[in-house]
Design a protein around this motif. Sequence first.
Motif, short mmCIF file in Angstrom:
data_model
loop_
_atom_site.label_atom_id
_atom_site.label_comp_id
_atom_site.label_asym_id
_atom_site.label_seq_id
_atom_site.Cartn_x
_atom_site.Cartn_y
_atom_site.Cartn_z
N ILE A 1 0.86 -1.18 -0.08
CA ILE A 1 -0.18 -0.05 -0.04
C ILE A 1 0.91 1.31 0.01
O ILE A 1 0.80 2.39 -0.96
N LEU A 2 1.88 1.12 0.81
CA LEU A 2 2.82 2.38 0.87
C LEU A 2 3.62 2.68 -0.43
O LEU A 2 3.52 3.74 -1.08
N PHE A 3 4.00 1.52 -0.87
CA PHE A 3 4.70 1.27 -2.15
C PHE A 3 3.78 1.98 -3.38
O PHE A 3 4.13 2.92 -4.18
N MET A 4 2.43 1.93 -3.42
CA MET A 4 1.58 1.97 -4.32
C MET A 4 1.37 3.49 -4.18
O MET A 4 1.34 4.32 -5.11
N PHE A 5 1.09 4.11 -2.80
CA PHE A 5 1.04 5.74 -2.64
C PHE A 5 2.16 6.28 -3.02
O PHE A 5 2.00 7.54 -3.65
N LEU A 6 3.34 5.73 -2.75
CA LEU A 6 4.63 6.76 -3.30
C LEU A 6 4.44 6.64 -4.68
O LEU A 6 4.98 7.60 -5.36
N MET A 7 4.01 5.50 -5.43
CA MET A 7 4.11 5.74 -6.99
C MET A 7 3.34 6.37 -7.28
O MET A 7 3.57 7.27 -8.36
N VAL A 8 1.89 6.52 -6.72
CA VAL A 8 0.99 7.74 -7.35
C VAL A 8 1.45 8.84 -7.25
O VAL A 8 1.09 9.93 -7.86
N ILE A 9 1.66 9.04 -6.00
CA ILE A 9 2.07 10.53 -5.62
C ILE A 9 3.10 11.38 -6.34
O ILE A 9 2.96 12.44 -6.74
N THR A 10 4.06 10.46 -6.86
CA THR A 10 4.87 11.05 -7.84
C THR A 10 4.44 11.43 -8.99
O THR A 10 4.47 12.68 -9.86
#
Lengths: 45, 535
Positions: free
Chosen positions: B236-245
């Motif tokens: 989930i954290l990995f996905m958030f980091l990808m999305v916010i970039t």
Amino acid sequence: MKFSEKMKQTYALTDVGIRNMKKAVFWTVIVNLVVMGGQESYISL
Amino acid sequence: MKDFMEALTGKADLPKLANYLLLLGIFLVVSLVTHIQQYTNTYGSVYAKVKDVRMNLAESLRKLPLSFFGKRDIADLTETIMGDVNTLEHVWSHVLGYLYGAYISTAVIAIGLLFMSWQLTIAALWAVPVAFMLLFGTRKLVMSRSARTRKAALTVSDSMQEMLECAREIRVTNKEADFLKQFNEKVDTHERVTLSGELFTGIFVNGASVIMRLGMATTILAGTSMILAGTADFMILFMFLMVITRIYAPFDQSLALIAEMFMSQVSAGRIREIYDTPVATGSEDFEPKGHDIVFDKVSFAYEDEGVLKNVSFTAKEGEVTALVGASGSGKSTCARLAARLWDARSGKITLGGVDVQTVDPEVLLRDYSVVFQDVTLFDDTVMENIRLGKRDASDAEVLAAAKAANCDEFIRNLPQGYLTNIGENGSKLSGGERQRISIARALLKNAPVVILDEATASLDVENETRVQGALTRLLAGKTVLVIAHRMRTIENADKVVVMNDGRVVEIGSPADLKTRKTEFAHMLQLQTESANWVI
């Protein structure tokens, strides 16, 4: 004042300009969703 | 992705690649198609329309009353058509669609993210509104800086134009060094104002960018805390980091352009001023009964300065009516109002019984030939400059008009005769030759009303004689309005209207007015004394 009228006044847009801008906004939204949606679906898989 | 992660950590076998490659292929195709559509509807459509915008502006300027050109000078208007449209072109194509599209897509994605983890969504996106609030809060300051920069740029272009137009006067008065010094100071001021404006804008744009980056840090902090607490997993954290970039990417780019968006509003205001100024309009059906020009209690003012006050007179068809008076008495204004180059504030001007203000200016001007003292010629051949009088005239008609205007001889002596290019504003011709070309134009047009505004005032005796011969042919049987300083040139006028301080003070034939011993007789006496003056 309507949004499109305000945009016409603020950025000297014509009626054609407003129509083009709406199309540009639409396709930008689609591009952003496709790119982000693509990443999300990959991660979700 | 999860399968890959598990394979990489040794917990499972590698998944089948085919599904992933298929998905990747679909993604690439959809991405390509949507990117092409986005490009076409942003950059493509704007670039295609910019030419129309410039043409519309030029068309609006053409229809504006001449009073508008007293408010905005040529350098200023050129800057609007080229510079302001350029500024807006970039905003229309690179900023508006991109920025508003980013707002909407971020809102949609934020809603999706909220369902996954509302805590991480807040941690990721709080910085976006804060960064934009900072920028929008400084909008007025940025716009005022932009207006200052634009004003400084206009001062430089005005100064440059003045230097070019007055090159002769500057040289003969030995003021080159002074002008260069002044010009240098204006360029320095422009540079200083531009740099300080850029710096001012840069501080806020970079500040907003730094705030936005904080969103990434707070997401990592919140995410790791949640993982440690066992309320979220790493994916989930990995996905958030990808999305916010991805969310930050368009905003980051927009932040750099948002200052340009604010600055462009100054340019838009200057363009709107042209669009919003009422143009001179009227009916295209114009059927005058004869061509008498009647001024009926006409008053006119430039801004608040009264120029004509209650002026009434008639210029009859087939007669020559001369307007005389001191400089600033309102003679030229009368002529310009008669041709509807400006509109009267009150009273009525009629041509053949039709109020000129009810007629479309272009339709009205078909009935007028105007010969000014300052002739305007185009950077084109002699033939085309004369043909301006009647666009569909044949070469034979142009030649006949040139002969009647006593132009033929000097034109044939030019290197390529009628096909010689005469340079910018006819710079390769003398004053008399330029004036005769403008009369040839008027002869070719053969309009029923002729206005001569000091047409021979700046000519030498030889040229004046030649021009007068041409004028005699032009004026036969027409309604003629002559503005003249030299009394000798209006001796044969049918009627003289004497003006003083915007009012008509006398009307009559030259012979009649001479005997009255009033204003006209006084002017005659002064000219006689002037003619007898010797050094």
